[in-house]
Design a protein around this motif. Sequence first.
Motif, PDB file in Angstrom:
ATOM      1  N   ILE A  46     -16.805   0.853  12.516  1.00 59.63           N
ATOM      2  CA  ILE A  46     -17.424   0.012  13.544  1.00 59.63           C
ATOM      3  C   ILE A  46     -16.596  -1.251  13.774  1.00 59.63           C
ATOM      4  N   LEU A  47     -16.054  -1.810  12.704  1.00 59.49           N
ATOM      5  CA  LEU A  47     -15.158  -2.962  12.855  1.00 59.49           C
ATOM      6  C   LEU A  47     -13.940  -2.588  13.684  1.00 59.49           C
ATOM      7  N   GLY A  48     -13.340  -1.435  13.381  1.00 59.07           N
ATOM      8  CA  GLY A  48     -12.170  -0.978  14.125  1.00 59.07           C
ATOM      9  C   GLY A  48     -12.471  -0.739  15.591  1.00 59.07           C
ATOM     10  N   MET A  49     -13.605  -0.089  15.868  1.00 57.97           N
ATOM     11  CA  MET A  49     -13.985   0.173  17.254  1.00 57.97           C
ATOM     12  C   MET A  49     -14.277  -1.129  17.998  1.00 57.97           C
ATOM     13  N   GLY A  50     -14.957  -2.069  17.329  1.00 62.84           N
ATOM     14  CA  GLY A  50     -15.281  -3.335  17.978  1.00 62.84           C
ATOM     15  C   GLY A  50     -14.042  -4.152  18.321  1.00 62.84           C
ATOM     16  N   LEU A  51     -13.132  -4.295  17.354  1.00 59.13           N
ATOM     17  CA  LEU A  51     -11.911  -5.066  17.600  1.00 59.13           C
ATOM     18  C   LEU A  51     -11.016  -4.378  18.632  1.00 59.13           C
ATOM     19  N   PRO A  84      -5.874   3.815  21.710  1.00 56.83           N
ATOM     20  CA  PRO A  84      -5.810   4.704  20.544  1.00 56.83           C
ATOM     21  C   PRO A  84      -6.456   4.087  19.314  1.00 56.83           C
ATOM     22  N   GLY A  85      -6.505   2.735  19.255  1.00 48.90           N
ATOM     23  CA  GLY A  85      -7.176   2.084  18.133  1.00 48.90           C
ATOM     24  C   GLY A  85      -8.648   2.436  18.092  1.00 48.90           C
ATOM     25  N   PHE A  86      -9.290   2.407  19.247  1.00 48.55           N
ATOM     26  CA  PHE A  86     -10.702   2.765  19.339  1.00 48.55           C
ATOM     27  C   PHE A  86     -10.908   4.239  19.002  1.00 48.55           C
ATOM     28  N   MET A  87     -10.064   5.082  19.579  1.00 53.51           N
ATOM     29  CA  MET A  87     -10.216   6.524  19.354  1.00 53.51           C
ATOM     30  C   MET A  87      -9.959   6.900  17.903  1.00 53.51           C
ATOM     31  N   PHE A  88      -8.959   6.259  17.290  1.00 54.17           N
ATOM     32  CA  PHE A  88      -8.685   6.548  15.885  1.00 54.17           C
ATOM     33  C   PHE A  88      -9.843   6.103  15.002  1.00 54.17           C
ATOM     34  N   SER A  89     -10.395   4.921  15.275  1.00 55.27           N
ATOM     35  CA  SER A  89     -11.509   4.415  14.465  1.00 55.27           C
ATOM     36  C   SER A  89     -12.703   5.354  14.537  1.00 55.27           C
ATOM     37  N   GLU A  90     -12.978   5.866  15.722  1.00 53.38           N
ATOM     38  CA  GLU A  90     -14.107   6.783  15.868  1.00 53.38           C
ATOM     39  C   GLU A  90     -13.816   8.125  15.202  1.00 53.38           C
ATOM     40  N   ALA A  91     -12.581   8.625  15.393  1.00 50.11           N
ATOM     41  CA  ALA A  91     -12.215   9.889  14.755  1.00 50.11           C
ATOM     42  C   ALA A  91     -12.248   9.754  13.231  1.00 50.11           C
ATOM     43  N   PHE A  92     -11.818   8.609  12.723  1.00 54.26           N
ATOM     44  CA  PHE A  92     -11.864   8.345  11.284  1.00 54.26           C
ATOM     45  C   PHE A  92     -13.292   8.465  10.765  1.00 54.26           C
TER      46      PHE A  92
END
Length: 214
Positions: A46-51, A84-92
């Motif tokens: 959630i931190l990764g997706m938010g940032l 890709p940061g958002f997509m990677f965070s969600e995929a993670f």
Amino acid sequence: MNWEILGTGLSVVLLVEAVIPGFLGVTYFWREKKVGVQNGVLRCAILGMGLSATVWSFGYGVIGIADNYDVAILFRTIGLVGVPGFMFSEAFLYIMQAEKRKLPRNAYIILFAILSFLDWYFFSNPEVDEFISIGSWTTFHGLPSPYRIYHNFYVVFTFLLLLYFGTKWLRQPHYKRDREFIRNIYFANFFMIFSCIPDTFLSVIGKPALPTSS
């Protein structure tokens, strides 16, 4: 349609709302300090997706009010870190929750991390878009490019990967609250895909791209 007023207004909206996802991500990360691997995964995701959403929104918001193309190119490159940061965070999050075998799980995460970095590296190339000015508003047209083809592949691959692992995650035993959380993520994904239509497809067919993604 007055493209200048509409585009400038959407750019300002992106700049204002860019603060929200980052603030929520950081707040959730610090507030939910519970013991447990699964909770740690959720907090980091959630931190990764938010940032990422904040960087994405801010970068593309600045493009619309940039007074020269060099600034627009710079902030497009910055903003694209968030995609890709958002997509990677969600995929993670999906992979960590759905795949319990350690070796395949780590392999999926490493592979997707590489694909995500390549998407940013290729798609941030200046040859992908051509910047134009409509009055005081700066926007772009999409150009034919193999980098755009890779980006489209990455988006489709990400969607299929999230669909697969999301379904696998949903089929596992959960409390009612967890199932509602997963369904809310699905809803948010479809809303995000819908919001990408104006600045993705309009730019490809030669129309001014409207900054609605993120």
